[in-house]
Design an enzyme around this catalytic site. Sequence first.
Site, short mmCIF file in Angstrom:
data_model
loop_
_atom_site.label_atom_id
_atom_site.label_comp_id
_atom_site.label_asym_id
_atom_site.label_seq_id
_atom_site.Cartn_x
_atom_site.Cartn_y
_atom_site.Cartn_z
N SER A 7 0.84 -1.20 0.00
CA SER A 7 0.00 0.00 0.00
C SER A 7 0.87 1.25 0.00
O SER A 7 1.61 1.50 0.95
CB SER A 7 -0.91 0.01 1.23
OG SER A 7 -1.44 1.31 1.37
N HIS A 32 -1.28 -1.33 -4.29
CA HIS A 32 -2.54 -1.07 -3.58
C HIS A 32 -2.65 0.43 -3.31
O HIS A 32 -1.78 1.02 -2.67
CB HIS A 32 -2.59 -1.87 -2.27
CG HIS A 32 -3.88 -1.74 -1.52
ND1 HIS A 32 -5.00 -2.50 -1.81
CD2 HIS A 32 -4.24 -0.94 -0.49
CE1 HIS A 32 -5.98 -2.17 -0.98
NE2 HIS A 32 -5.55 -1.22 -0.17
N ASP A 34 -4.93 3.53 -1.82
CA ASP A 34 -6.00 3.82 -0.86
C ASP A 34 -6.56 5.22 -1.08
O ASP A 34 -5.87 6.21 -0.86
CB ASP A 34 -5.45 3.72 0.57
CG ASP A 34 -5.19 2.28 0.96
OD1 ASP A 34 -6.12 1.47 0.85
OD2 ASP A 34 -4.04 1.96 1.35
N MET A 36 -9.28 7.96 0.11
CA MET A 36 -10.11 8.32 1.28
C MET A 36 -10.70 9.71 1.06
O MET A 36 -10.00 10.61 0.60
CB MET A 36 -9.25 8.34 2.54
CG MET A 36 -8.53 7.03 2.80
SD MET A 36 -7.46 7.20 4.23
CE MET A 36 -6.67 5.59 4.22
N HIS A 65 -8.53 0.95 -3.79
CA HIS A 65 -9.43 0.71 -2.66
C HIS A 65 -10.17 2.01 -2.37
O HIS A 65 -9.58 2.94 -1.82
CB HIS A 65 -8.59 0.23 -1.47
CG HIS A 65 -9.36 0.01 -0.22
ND1 HIS A 65 -8.75 -0.17 1.01
CD2 HIS A 65 -10.70 -0.07 0.03
CE1 HIS A 65 -9.67 -0.35 1.94
NE2 HIS A 65 -10.86 -0.29 1.38
N MET A 67 -12.37 4.14 -0.34
CA MET A 67 -13.02 4.37 0.96
C MET A 67 -13.76 5.68 0.86
O MET A 67 -13.43 6.68 1.50
CB MET A 67 -11.94 4.41 2.06
CG MET A 67 -11.38 3.03 2.37
SD MET A 67 -9.83 3.12 3.28
CE MET A 67 -8.68 3.21 1.91
N MET A 136 -11.25 -6.04 5.53
CA MET A 136 -10.48 -5.09 6.34
C MET A 136 -10.20 -5.68 7.71
O MET A 136 -11.10 -6.13 8.41
CB MET A 136 -11.26 -3.79 6.53
CG MET A 136 -11.47 -2.95 5.28
SD MET A 136 -9.97 -2.31 4.54
CE MET A 136 -9.19 -1.44 5.88
N GLY A 143 -3.16 4.03 8.06
CA GLY A 143 -2.19 2.95 8.05
C GLY A 143 -1.65 2.75 9.46
O GLY A 143 -2.05 3.44 10.41
N ASP A 174 -6.46 -6.58 4.37
CA ASP A 174 -5.98 -5.20 4.36
C ASP A 174 -5.96 -4.60 5.77
O ASP A 174 -7.01 -4.35 6.35
CB ASP A 174 -6.88 -4.37 3.44
CG ASP A 174 -6.32 -2.98 3.16
OD1 ASP A 174 -5.21 -2.68 3.64
OD2 ASP A 174 -7.00 -2.21 2.47
N GLY A 175 -4.76 -4.38 6.28
CA GLY A 175 -4.61 -3.69 7.56
C GLY A 175 -3.84 -4.48 8.59
O GLY A 175 -4.24 -5.58 8.96
N GLY A 176 -2.71 -3.93 9.00
CA GLY A 176 -1.96 -4.53 10.10
C GLY A 176 -1.25 -5.83 9.75
O GLY A 176 -0.90 -6.60 10.63
#
Length: 223
Positions: A7, A32, A34, A36, A65, A67, A136, A143, A174-176
Amino acid sequence: MAIVAPSLLASDFLRLEKECMMLNESEADWFHLDVMDGRFVPNISYGPMIIEFIRSTTKKPCDVHLMIVEPEKYVEDFKAAGADLISVHIEACPHLHRNIQQIKSLGMKAGVAVNPHTPVSSLVDILQDIDFVNLMTVNPGFGAQKFIPHSLSKIRELRKLIDNWNLPVLIEIDGGVTLENAGDIMAAGAHVLVAGNTVFKSTDPKAVISKLKSINIPVTEKF
Ligand code: DX5
Ligand code: ZN
């Protein structure tokens, strides 16, 4: 082998071209990206203009992605900017089926993103129409957050559904995502690993990408 999608949100935007070149030289599969809007999520990132610049640096698929609320207003712009895959949020789309058809009619792969509190069962009536689920594993918007452990059981549940119906749907996480939890995530049934901070904040991003890739669990041959 995992599909790895770094990402760019965690990249150094002052050195964006170099970051893209690094990904090109790496084993990363997708970029990826993002997006927003400050409405669906409490943060604003970037839009089609930046994606067009990023697109010009790479031949790798660009996974956008969204959002954002009302994604139907912007899907054509993201196509024009070079998106290959687009995911929209189930929580932001009262007419999700129409959103998916729009993305597919423009020749892109269509995905549905789900927030951590959204049950896997809410995907049952859209799963046959999509190419991937963006599951997610943090609350969208930022992030560098911690992976929500309960997500592992959601991955297993979703994978069971996909396998039972024999659907060619990929599960993107996606995430962490870290080098420590990626094995568990893949073992639970994921196909695609998104990783921001784990890749870009490392001293050797290419090596991290190779490590994520070499997690040895089979992936359906869809992309
Ligand atoms: C969060 C974004 C993620 C984020 C992942 O809203 O959708 O793609 O960039 O970043 P890390 O891997 O740092 O959690
Ligand atoms: Zn994302």
